[in-house]
Design a protein around this motif. Structure first.
Motif, PDB file in Angstrom:
ATOM      1  N   ASP A 200       0.811  -1.223   0.000  1.00  0.00           N
ATOM      2  CA  ASP A 200       0.000   0.000   0.000  1.00  0.00           C
ATOM      3  C   ASP A 200       0.844   1.273   0.000  1.00  0.00           C
ATOM      4  N   ASP A 201       2.151   1.130   0.209  1.00  0.00           N
ATOM      5  CA  ASP A 201       3.011   2.306   0.339  1.00  0.00           C
ATOM      6  C   ASP A 201       3.579   2.751  -1.008  1.00  0.00           C
ATOM      7  N   HIS A 258       5.026   6.434   2.346  1.00  0.00           N
ATOM      8  CA  HIS A 258       3.743   6.801   2.930  1.00  0.00           C
ATOM      9  C   HIS A 258       2.638   6.043   2.210  1.00  0.00           C
ATOM     10  N   THR A 259       1.512   5.923   2.873  1.00  0.00           N
ATOM     11  CA  THR A 259       0.396   5.195   2.282  1.00  0.00           C
ATOM     12  C   THR A 259      -0.100   5.937   1.053  1.00  0.00           C
ATOM     13  N   ALA A 263      -4.845   3.748  -1.656  1.00  0.00           N
ATOM     14  CA  ALA A 263      -4.954   2.753  -0.588  1.00  0.00           C
ATOM     15  C   ALA A 263      -5.765   3.279   0.575  1.00  0.00           C
ATOM     16  N   ASP A 264      -5.822   4.590   0.751  1.00  0.00           N
ATOM     17  CA  ASP A 264      -6.589   5.197   1.836  1.00  0.00           C
ATOM     18  C   ASP A 264      -8.018   5.534   1.420  1.00  0.00           C
ATOM     19  N   ARG A 313     -10.142  -1.650   4.464  1.00  0.00           N
ATOM     20  CA  ARG A 313      -8.882  -0.941   4.706  1.00  0.00           C
ATOM     21  C   ARG A 313      -8.158  -1.624   5.849  1.00  0.00           C
TER      22      ARG A 313
END
Length: 442
Positions: A200-201, A258-259, A263-264, A313
């Protein structure tokens, strides 16, 4: 008659190296190694762009870089093997020009082999992609790492007069990269081009630049220190590499990755009860998820005390949300953009609504028939028949438990629509408890 002589142009010196030299074989070796490695784990990345990036990156840096080092080392020692060192020393071109003339065609072919693997992987993902998009920055960074490995290997091959230097260099490089990458949280691990964030990063904007300067600076330093007429110039790329390395070492994981925005983010269908939201990286899977949960959400229509939505999530669900079965890592619930077991997926989603996994067996024994009846009505387990058979062939207590379950299932199914909705609304008001008081009976 006047004869006009046609002018002929001599072929460029690099043409023979590019077409007939060792380069095509090295490029083919890189392409074959990466392609076979990726094909062996096809189910785990095909369809997901982030997964494709992650597997490509690992294969290119952990396997491709040692192979590129070995190829450069073997190629760098060819003048010694041919015993033409003294002859080449008398050439008009200087040592640096000769080294680059030998190394650059090999760099071209190694990067071309990697590019071929990238194209194949992207094509394999594109036709069944679930959302998201390719990650070209990661590809460019890894290409620089491979090119740097070829240049560094070329210098080692010219310095070390040993035929086994190339395979030994590959083994040592693989071991060092593996050790540095074993614990990605370690500061020195940030110097390894293999280390990456989670699926996800995504890296911060300067991390690929720093990694490029770190690996490329070391390779250029080795080339200049070995072959430049003024070797003092090697201090400049060395200083740049040291600065980039220090920046990587001193920055923690949170500062390097960072995400990702997708993904967020969630993609939702608000027409169901509860609403269905999937990770935006897999947004194209939403229709399949809706279809798999259609039986569950259809039977919950009009029922109160439910979570507002299913969410997908990492981490604990928020207030008034239930955890959707995780689509990632792909290769289990999802393969090549398709849900593999829709019935099991619906059962797992239902268990997130009414499962009491946090309660002990003793606490749940009294209302086990009630929970099982709700499970059977909304989204039964794919193994329900198997477990029923196990109870039927078990002890007297097991057979009594099965009879209680079957009686509760029959009573719930025999209710009218309005009565069942009211009963389920009362039931879902108690699913966060581990005590029998308040749980409606059947």
């Amino acid at each position: 008659m006047t004869l006009v002589a046609e002018r002929t142009h001599a072929p460029h010196p690099l043409r023979g190296e590019v077409v007939h030299g060792f380069g095509p074989w090295a490029g083919a070796a890189v392409l074959l190694t990466l392609t076979v490695t990726l094909a062996a784990s096809l189910d785990q990345w095909q369809g997901g762009w982030a997964e494709t990036r992650e597997h490509l990156h690992t294969a290119a840096t952990l396997l491709g870089a040692p192979l590129a080092l070995a190829a450069g080392c073997w190629h760098g020692g060819r003048e010694r093997r041919r015993r033409t060192e003294d002859l080449m020393a008398t050439a008009a071109r200087g040592p640096l020009a000769r080294l680059l003339a030998s190394a650059l065609p090999l760099v071209l072919w190694v990067v071309a082999g990697y590019a071929g693997a990238v194209v194949l992987a992207w094509l394999a993902t594109w036709y069944c992609s679930m959302g998201d998009s390719p990650y070209p920055v990661a590809v460019l960074t890894d290409a620089v790492v491979l090119a740097s490995a070829v240049l560094a290997g070329q210098v080692v091959g010219r310095v070390v007069a040993w035929r086994l230097a190339a395979p030994l260099l590959a083994v040592v490089a693989y071991a060092v990269l593996g050790v540095l990458s074993y614990d990605g949280q370690d500061a020195l691990g940030h110097l390894s081009p293999v280390v990456d964030g989670t699926t996800d990063d995504v890296p911060v904007w300067w991390q690929p630049v720093a990694m490029t300067v770190w690996t490329g600076g070391l390779a250029v330093t080795a080339v200049l220190a070995h072959a430049a007429r003024r070797r003092g110039f090697a201090v400049l790329p060395l200083a740049a590499a040291a600065a980039a390395g220090a920046l990587l070492v001193q920055t923690d994981n949170a500062g390097l990755w960072h995400t990702g925005a997708l993904a967020d983010r969630q993609v939702c269908d608000t027409s169901t009860t509860p609403q269905i939201c999937v990770n935006a990286r897999y947004g194209d899977l939403l229709p399949q998820v809706e279809d798999a949960l259609s039986g569950l959400t259809g039977r919950l229509e009009g029922v109160r005390n439910l979570p507002v939505r299913f969410e997908d999530r990492p981490g604990e669900p928020r207030r008034d949300e239930a955890q959707l079965p995780m689509l990632a890592p792909i290769g289990r619930s999802v393969v090549r953009g398709e849900l593999t077991e829709p019935r099991r997926y619906a059962w797992e989603a239902g268990m997130a609504l009414y499962g009491r996994a946090y309660c002990s067996v003793e606490e749940t024994r009294d209302w086990d028939p009630v929970d099982n009846a709700v499970e059977h009505y909304l989204a039964p387990s794919p193994e329900e028949a198997y477990f029923d058979k196990q109870l039927a062939e078990g002890s007297a207590a097991d057979r009594d438990r099965l009879e209680d379950r079957r009686a509760a299932r029959a009573r719930l199914e025999a209710m009218g629509e309005a009565e069942r909705r009211a009963w389920l609304s009362e039931y879902f008001a108690t699913v966060d408890r581990c005590e029998v008081r308040g749980v409606p009976t059947l």
